[in-house]
Design a protein around this motif. Structure first.
Motif, mmCIF file in Angstrom:
data_model
loop_
_atom_site.group_PDB
_atom_site.id
_atom_site.type_symbol
_atom_site.label_atom_id
_atom_site.label_comp_id
_atom_site.label_asym_id
_atom_site.label_seq_id
_atom_site.Cartn_x
_atom_site.Cartn_y
_atom_site.Cartn_z
ATOM 1 N N LYS A 24 0.848 -1.158 0.021
ATOM 2 C CA LYS A 24 -0.004 0.024 0.142
ATOM 3 C C LYS A 24 0.895 1.342 -0.043
ATOM 4 O O LYS A 24 0.412 2.269 -0.710
ATOM 5 C CB LYS A 24 -0.936 0.038 1.174
ATOM 6 N N GLN A 65 -0.166 7.357 8.775
ATOM 7 C CA GLN A 65 0.641 8.298 9.404
ATOM 8 C C GLN A 65 1.452 7.600 10.762
ATOM 9 O O GLN A 65 2.746 8.433 11.076
ATOM 10 C CB GLN A 65 -0.279 9.281 10.332
ATOM 11 N N LYS A 124 0.868 11.424 5.767
ATOM 12 C CA LYS A 124 0.086 12.231 6.245
ATOM 13 C C LYS A 124 -1.249 12.416 5.355
ATOM 14 O O LYS A 124 -2.383 12.355 5.879
ATOM 15 C CB LYS A 124 0.622 13.480 6.608
ATOM 16 N N LYS A 125 -0.909 12.820 4.065
ATOM 17 C CA LYS A 125 -2.125 12.962 3.374
ATOM 18 C C LYS A 125 -2.807 11.724 2.903
ATOM 19 O O LYS A 125 -4.027 11.716 2.832
ATOM 20 C CB LYS A 125 -1.301 13.394 1.860
ATOM 21 N N ALA A 126 -2.381 10.345 3.221
ATOM 22 C CA ALA A 126 -2.721 9.100 3.209
ATOM 23 C C ALA A 126 -3.784 9.087 4.295
ATOM 24 O O ALA A 126 -4.583 7.899 4.031
ATOM 25 C CB ALA A 126 -1.829 8.020 2.931
ATOM 26 N N GLY A 127 -3.631 9.531 5.288
ATOM 27 C CA GLY A 127 -4.549 9.284 6.358
ATOM 28 C C GLY A 127 -3.897 8.543 7.542
ATOM 29 O O GLY A 127 -2.864 8.336 7.455
ATOM 30 N N PRO A 128 -4.830 8.576 8.726
ATOM 31 C CA PRO A 128 -4.148 8.023 10.092
ATOM 32 C C PRO A 128 -3.670 6.643 9.957
ATOM 33 O O PRO A 128 -2.297 6.245 10.499
ATOM 34 C CB PRO A 128 -5.420 8.068 10.952
ATOM 35 N N ARG A 129 -4.028 5.918 9.114
ATOM 36 C CA ARG A 129 -3.528 4.442 8.994
ATOM 37 C C ARG A 129 -2.037 4.479 8.652
ATOM 38 O O ARG A 129 -1.447 3.516 8.808
ATOM 39 C CB ARG A 129 -4.421 3.589 7.923
#
Length: 84
Positions: free
Chosen positions: A13, A49, A42-47
């Motif tokens: 991923k 980060q 960060k742009k991809a989201g909490p998962r």
């Protein structure tokens, strides 16, 4: 396209995220700043980060220079928690 998954911390991923950002080779990864890598995660989201990309350029540089033993040593240190 090269396999970025040889870098500890990069799975399918994250490799896909990096590819979408124009990072397709080990050499490109070696030349990418930690700040940019963190921004991609960060742009991809909490998962994503929670991942720590600080060693990715260093690992990529070792791979680019075909220093496989040193890369494996570094990966072992990362996995043991002694290197970030």
């Amino acid at each position: 396209m090269e396999d970025l998954k040889i870098i500890e911390g990069i799975g399918p991923k994250i490799e896909e995220l990096l590819n979408r950002e124009g990072i397709h080779s080990i050499e490109q990864l070696a030349d990418t700043s930690i700040i940019r890598l963190a921004a991609v995660l960060k742009k991809a989201g909490p998962r994503f980060q929670i991942q720590n990309p600080t060693s990715w350029p260093k690992q990529a540089l070792l791979a680019k220079d075909q220093k496989w033993d040193e890369l494996e040593q570094l990966k072992r240190l990362i996995l043991s928690g002694k290197e970030s």
